[in-house]
Design a protein around this motif. Sequence first.
Motif, PDB file in Angstrom:
ATOM      1  N   CYS A  78       0.858  -1.189   0.000  1.00 10.90           N
ATOM      2  CA  CYS A  78       0.000   0.000   0.000  1.00 10.90           C
ATOM      3  C   CYS A  78       0.896   1.241   0.000  1.00 10.90           C
ATOM      4  O   CYS A  78       2.131   1.146  -0.059  1.00 10.90           O
ATOM      5  CB  CYS A  78      -0.926   0.005   1.225  1.00 10.90           C
ATOM      6  N   CYS A  79       0.257   2.381   0.053  1.00  9.58           N
ATOM      7  CA  CYS A  79       0.984   3.660   0.180  1.00  9.58           C
ATOM      8  C   CYS A  79       0.389   4.429   1.356  1.00  9.58           C
ATOM      9  O   CYS A  79      -0.832   4.489   1.517  1.00  9.58           O
ATOM     10  CB  CYS A  79       0.903   4.466  -1.113  1.00  9.58           C
ATOM     11  N   LEU A  80       1.245   4.982   2.197  1.00 10.90           N
ATOM     12  CA  LEU A  80       0.820   5.754   3.358  1.00 10.90           C
ATOM     13  C   LEU A  80       0.690   7.220   2.963  1.00 10.90           C
ATOM     14  O   LEU A  80       1.643   7.836   2.468  1.00 10.90           O
ATOM     15  CB  LEU A  80       1.829   5.591   4.488  1.00 10.90           C
ATOM     16  N   ILE A  81      -0.508   7.770   3.174  1.00  7.83           N
ATOM     17  CA  ILE A  81      -0.790   9.184   2.872  1.00  7.83           C
ATOM     18  C   ILE A  81      -0.928   9.914   4.207  1.00  7.83           C
ATOM     19  O   ILE A  81      -1.910   9.720   4.928  1.00  7.83           O
ATOM     20  CB  ILE A  81      -2.061   9.329   2.017  1.00  7.83           C
ATOM     21  N   ASN A  82       0.067  10.724   4.519  1.00  7.25           N
ATOM     22  CA  ASN A  82       0.068  11.519   5.751  1.00  7.25           C
ATOM     23  C   ASN A  82      -0.315  12.939   5.385  1.00  7.25           C
ATOM     24  O   ASN A  82       0.507  13.730   4.909  1.00  7.25           O
ATOM     25  CB  ASN A  82       1.438  11.468   6.416  1.00  7.25           C
ATOM     26  N   ARG A  83      -1.557  13.282   5.622  1.00  3.19           N
ATOM     27  CA  ARG A  83      -2.057  14.599   5.190  1.00  3.19           C
ATOM     28  C   ARG A  83      -1.639  15.728   6.129  1.00  3.19           C
ATOM     29  O   ARG A  83      -1.906  16.889   5.858  1.00  3.19           O
ATOM     30  CB  ARG A  83      -3.579  14.548   5.079  1.00  3.19           C
ATOM     31  N   ASP A  84      -0.941  15.394   7.230  1.00  4.82           N
ATOM     32  CA  ASP A  84      -0.388  16.452   8.087  1.00  4.82           C
ATOM     33  C   ASP A  84       0.899  17.015   7.508  1.00  4.82           C
ATOM     34  O   ASP A  84       1.295  18.146   7.852  1.00  4.82           O
ATOM     35  CB  ASP A  84      -0.119  15.913   9.493  1.00  4.82           C
ATOM     36  N   ARG A  85       1.584  16.268   6.665  1.00  2.99           N
ATOM     37  CA  ARG A  85       2.834  16.730   6.066  1.00  2.99           C
ATOM     38  C   ARG A  85       2.535  17.466   4.763  1.00  2.99           C
ATOM     39  O   ARG A  85       1.596  17.134   4.041  1.00  2.99           O
ATOM     40  CB  ARG A  85       3.757  15.542   5.789  1.00  2.99           C
ATOM     41  N   LYS A  86       3.375  18.418   4.469  1.00  5.28           N
ATOM     42  CA  LYS A  86       3.203  19.203   3.250  1.00  5.28           C
ATOM     43  C   LYS A  86       4.243  18.875   2.198  1.00  5.28           C
ATOM     44  O   LYS A  86       4.032  19.155   1.012  1.00  5.28           O
ATOM     45  CB  LYS A  86       3.263  20.699   3.590  1.00  5.28           C
ATOM     46  N   MET A  87       5.367  18.311   2.592  1.00  6.77           N
ATOM     47  CA  MET A  87       6.396  17.971   1.623  1.00  6.77           C
ATOM     48  C   MET A  87       5.954  16.735   0.821  1.00  6.77           C
ATOM     49  O   MET A  87       5.429  15.772   1.375  1.00  6.77           O
ATOM     50  CB  MET A  87       7.728  17.680   2.328  1.00  6.77           C
ATOM     51  N   PRO A  88       6.163  16.752  -0.509  1.00  7.07           N
ATOM     52  CA  PRO A  88       5.721  15.617  -1.326  1.00  7.07           C
ATOM     53  C   PRO A  88       6.414  14.322  -0.927  1.00  7.07           C
ATOM     54  O   PRO A  88       5.821  13.246  -1.013  1.00  7.07           O
ATOM     55  CB  PRO A  88       6.087  16.037  -2.753  1.00  7.07           C
ATOM     56  N   THR A  89       7.699  14.444  -0.469  1.00  7.55           N
ATOM     57  CA  THR A  89       8.420  13.211  -0.123  1.00  7.55           C
ATOM     58  C   THR A  89       7.886  12.581   1.149  1.00  7.55           C
ATOM     59  O   THR A  89       8.009  11.372   1.342  1.00  7.55           O
ATOM     60  CB  THR A  89       9.906  13.510   0.038  1.00  7.55           C
ATOM     61  N   ASP A  90       7.319  13.379   2.032  1.00 11.30           N
ATOM     62  CA  ASP A  90       6.764  12.865   3.273  1.00 11.30           C
ATOM     63  C   ASP A  90       5.265  12.634   3.195  1.00 11.30           C
ATOM     64  O   ASP A  90       4.672  12.012   4.081  1.00 11.30           O
ATOM     65  CB  ASP A  90       7.064  13.825   4.429  1.00 11.30           C
ATOM     66  N   TYR A  91       4.636  13.184   2.166  1.00 16.84           N
ATOM     67  CA  TYR A  91       3.177  13.092   2.046  1.00 16.84           C
ATOM     68  C   TYR A  91       2.751  11.668   1.650  1.00 16.84           C
ATOM     69  O   TYR A  91       1.784  11.124   2.210  1.00 16.84           O
ATOM     70  CB  TYR A  91       2.686  14.107   1.017  1.00 16.84           C
ATOM     71  N   ILE A  92       3.416  11.078   0.716  1.00 18.86           N
ATOM     72  CA  ILE A  92       3.087   9.731   0.226  1.00 18.86           C
ATOM     73  C   ILE A  92       4.340   8.863   0.298  1.00 18.86           C
ATOM     74  O   ILE A  92       5.404   9.265  -0.187  1.00 18.86           O
ATOM     75  CB  ILE A  92       2.556   9.764  -1.223  1.00 18.86           C
ATOM     76  N   ARG A  93       4.209   7.716   0.911  1.00 17.19           N
ATOM     77  CA  ARG A  93       5.300   6.749   0.993  1.00 17.19           C
ATOM     78  C   ARG A  93       4.760   5.350   0.674  1.00 17.19           C
ATOM     79  O   ARG A  93       3.731   4.952   1.217  1.00 17.19           O
ATOM     80  CB  ARG A  93       5.922   6.750   2.404  1.00 17.19           C
ATOM     81  N   ASN A  94       5.463   4.652  -0.185  1.00 16.94           N
ATOM     82  CA  ASN A  94       5.091   3.270  -0.532  1.00 16.94           C
ATOM     83  C   ASN A  94       5.727   2.304   0.463  1.00 16.94           C
ATOM     84  O   ASN A  94       6.821   2.546   0.971  1.00 16.94           O
ATOM     85  CB  ASN A  94       5.557   2.914  -1.939  1.00 16.94           C
ATOM     86  N   GLY A  95       5.041   1.209   0.693  1.00 19.70           N
ATOM     87  CA  GLY A  95       5.576   0.229   1.636  1.00 19.70           C
ATOM     88  C   GLY A  95       4.628  -0.937   1.828  1.00 19.70           C
ATOM     89  O   GLY A  95       3.764  -1.233   0.996  1.00 19.70           O
ATOM     90  N   VAL A  96       4.802  -1.601   2.967  1.00 23.93           N
ATOM     91  CA  VAL A  96       4.038  -2.801   3.308  1.00 23.93           C
ATOM     92  C   VAL A  96       3.439  -2.600   4.690  1.00 23.93           C
ATOM     93  O   VAL A  96       4.112  -2.104   5.597  1.00 23.93           O
ATOM     94  CB  VAL A  96       4.934  -4.063   3.285  1.00 23.93           C
ATOM     95  N   LEU A  97       2.180  -2.985   4.845  1.00 22.92           N
ATOM     96  CA  LEU A  97       1.457  -2.810   6.100  1.00 22.92           C
ATOM     97  C   LEU A  97       1.304  -4.169   6.784  1.00 22.92           C
ATOM     98  O   LEU A  97       0.936  -5.163   6.152  1.00 22.92           O
ATOM     99  CB  LEU A  97       0.077  -2.200   5.848  1.00 22.92           C
ATOM    100  N   TYR A  98       1.603  -4.200   8.110  1.00 27.49           N
ATOM    101  CA  TYR A  98       1.461  -5.401   8.919  1.00 27.49           C
ATOM    102  C   TYR A  98       0.564  -5.082  10.104  1.00 27.49           C
ATOM    103  O   TYR A  98       0.447  -3.925  10.523  1.00 27.49           O
ATOM    104  CB  TYR A  98       2.806  -5.895   9.460  1.00 27.49           C
ATOM    105  N   VAL A  99      -0.065  -6.156  10.646  1.00 31.54           N
ATOM    106  CA  VAL A  99      -0.827  -6.015  11.884  1.00 31.54           C
ATOM    107  C   VAL A  99      -0.411  -7.160  12.803  1.00 31.54           C
ATOM    108  O   VAL A  99      -0.354  -8.327  12.407  1.00 31.54           O
ATOM    109  CB  VAL A  99      -2.355  -6.024  11.623  1.00 31.54           C
ATOM    110  N   THR A 100      -0.064  -6.797  14.051  1.00 33.86           N
ATOM    111  CA  THR A 100       0.295  -7.780  15.069  1.00 33.86           C
ATOM    112  C   THR A 100      -0.797  -7.820  16.120  1.00 33.86           C
ATOM    113  O   THR A 100      -1.895  -7.273  15.916  1.00 33.86           O
ATOM    114  CB  THR A 100       1.640  -7.418  15.700  1.00 33.86           C
ATOM    115  N   GLU A 101      -0.510  -8.458  17.234  1.00 32.79           N
ATOM    116  CA  GLU A 101      -1.522  -8.544  18.282  1.00 32.79           C
ATOM    117  C   GLU A 101      -1.804  -7.200  18.914  1.00 32.79           C
ATOM    118  O   GLU A 101      -2.914  -6.957  19.391  1.00 32.79           O
ATOM    119  CB  GLU A 101      -1.065  -9.541  19.352  1.00 32.79           C
ATOM    120  N   ASN A 102      -0.826  -6.305  18.914  1.00 31.47           N
ATOM    121  CA  ASN A 102      -1.008  -5.021  19.610  1.00 31.47           C
ATOM    122  C   ASN A 102      -0.654  -3.806  18.764  1.00 31.47           C
ATOM    123  O   ASN A 102      -0.925  -2.671  19.202  1.00 31.47           O
ATOM    124  CB  ASN A 102      -0.144  -4.993  20.882  1.00 31.47           C
ATOM    125  N   TYR A 103      -0.085  -3.993  17.570  1.00 34.86           N
ATOM    126  CA  TYR A 103       0.398  -2.851  16.799  1.00 34.86           C
ATOM    127  C   TYR A 103      -0.001  -2.985  15.334  1.00 34.86           C
ATOM    128  O   TYR A 103      -0.240  -4.092  14.816  1.00 34.86           O
ATOM    129  CB  TYR A 103       1.930  -2.735  16.905  1.00 34.86           C
TER     130      TYR A 103
END
Length: 549
Positions: A439-464
């Motif tokens: 997926c890609c993480l969209i952080n709408r609090d950031r204004k810089m394009p490099t920090d606004y969208i980041r590609n990666g992988v999402l995991y879910v554990t028992e607590n995080y």
Amino acid sequence: MLKRLDKIRFRGQKRDEFLDLAESPNASDSECNDDLLMKPRVSLKDAEELRDPAGPGSISMAAAIQDYQRTESDRLNEVKGHLEIALLEKHFLQEELRKLREETNVETLKQELEKERSKRVDLEQKMNEILKTSSKLWKWLYERFGVYIEDFRFQPEENTVETEEPLSAKRLTENMRRLKRGAKPVTNFMRNLSALSSWHSVYTSAIAFIIYMNAVWHGWAIPMFLFLAILRLSLNYLIAKGWRIQWSIVPEVSEPMEPPKEDLTVSEKFQLVLDVAQKAQNLFGKMSDVLEKIKNLFMWVQPEITQKLYIGLWMAFIASCLLPYKLLGFIIGLYAGIKFFIIDFLFKSCPKLRDKYDTPYIIWKNLPTDPQLKERNSATLNRRPVVARGSLGAGVPSGIGREEESGRAYSTKRGPFHEVFNLSENERPLPVCENGWRCCLINRDRKMPTDYIRNGVLYVTENYLCFESSSSRSTSSKKNKVIKLQDITDIQKYKVLSVLPGSGMGISIATPSTQKPLVFGAMIHRDEAFDAIFSQYTKIIGAGSPWLF
């Protein structure tokens, strides 16, 4: 007989060897007298002629006459001999014929033959009568049962090819609705069983537990289930006749039925096809996971898991051979009641206890699917071999650890999972996301394009909830995101671009540390990820938290 005749055959003048004709049984008196009279005549005449040398003829003439008389006597003797032989042959033949008649008894044979002929005629008459009656019987049987007999006639199987319908959005939608309606009774039944096991209604579960254990104690478990089936069919009959009978442990939630639209735009048709295809994809994926897990369980893909099943089957086999069936049924029924009403309730209420001691749940959760096995094998091949510390020679690769065998279940591309996200070693991805969701993480609090969208992988554990950035410049864990599930205040399905058809491919997560919710977009398996995060969040927070959808 011929041998006897050969013994008596003779030629010459040995008259002493001839039998007297008077002794022959078939010789007449006249023939004997004539022969006896002829003998002295010939002898006297010859004697007189011989004795009287001064006869009227000369000596030569007397010699000729004497020779003539001798030849005549020889011929006469030869004829007599043949006659006696013929008489003897006749006598012997008559004797043989008499003996044959006495031995064969022709009259008796004729009588027996006549009897056999009469029996044959009687049997033919009886057979004709039987055939007539049997033909009538076969005709009656064919008229009565000929239709059923024709059904058992063997015929070659006809291979009929069903015509496939062309792809239609309306037909696809209708089939998915039909599938949902057809599976509704099964889903309602499973939901009621789950509510009964989790003690959703305390009084109902208590009554059911008491009745079941009492039936098992008295050996009435099978009659009780049969009675419940008859009762369910009776209620269905009354409902089909128009009675309004509704009983359920969990109240049914009626979903609004949208009337089908006749005129759909191109975008609405496209959106409809996407929704139906997504549901079909998820349904087929779940079915494939179940079937592949069952196949891998019996094919010894995970030997340590299949070994438990193998030992359990041997124990069940030995118990079935040694214990009486009444006692064995009582033990099985008692264990099923305690497992369903008590043990499952404790495991559902305490997830950590279930993860440690619920053997069927652990076996099913650890069983891999075929895609997971493929990814694990590829990850194992691509992983570099680890050199043992104590080796000083050519560097012998050490054995792969238990955690490394599971592929990316406990590690990521950048190293062990707990080291990448600075978590404890107990925190590991859930089996549903052991390989993560791209997926890609969209952080709408950031204004810089490099920090606004980041590609990666999402995991879910028992607590995080962990996001691993795939940026090549980020060698540290600064751009990775770790969100504690207890800190999440809101979670929703999100549509990043409203102009695109469909319900979107993103998940919106709000936390106290962010002004605007974080969006994980461009997720192909968005619904699967949302269900996993939501179910894990409910286990952590509890069943009383408000949710906004």
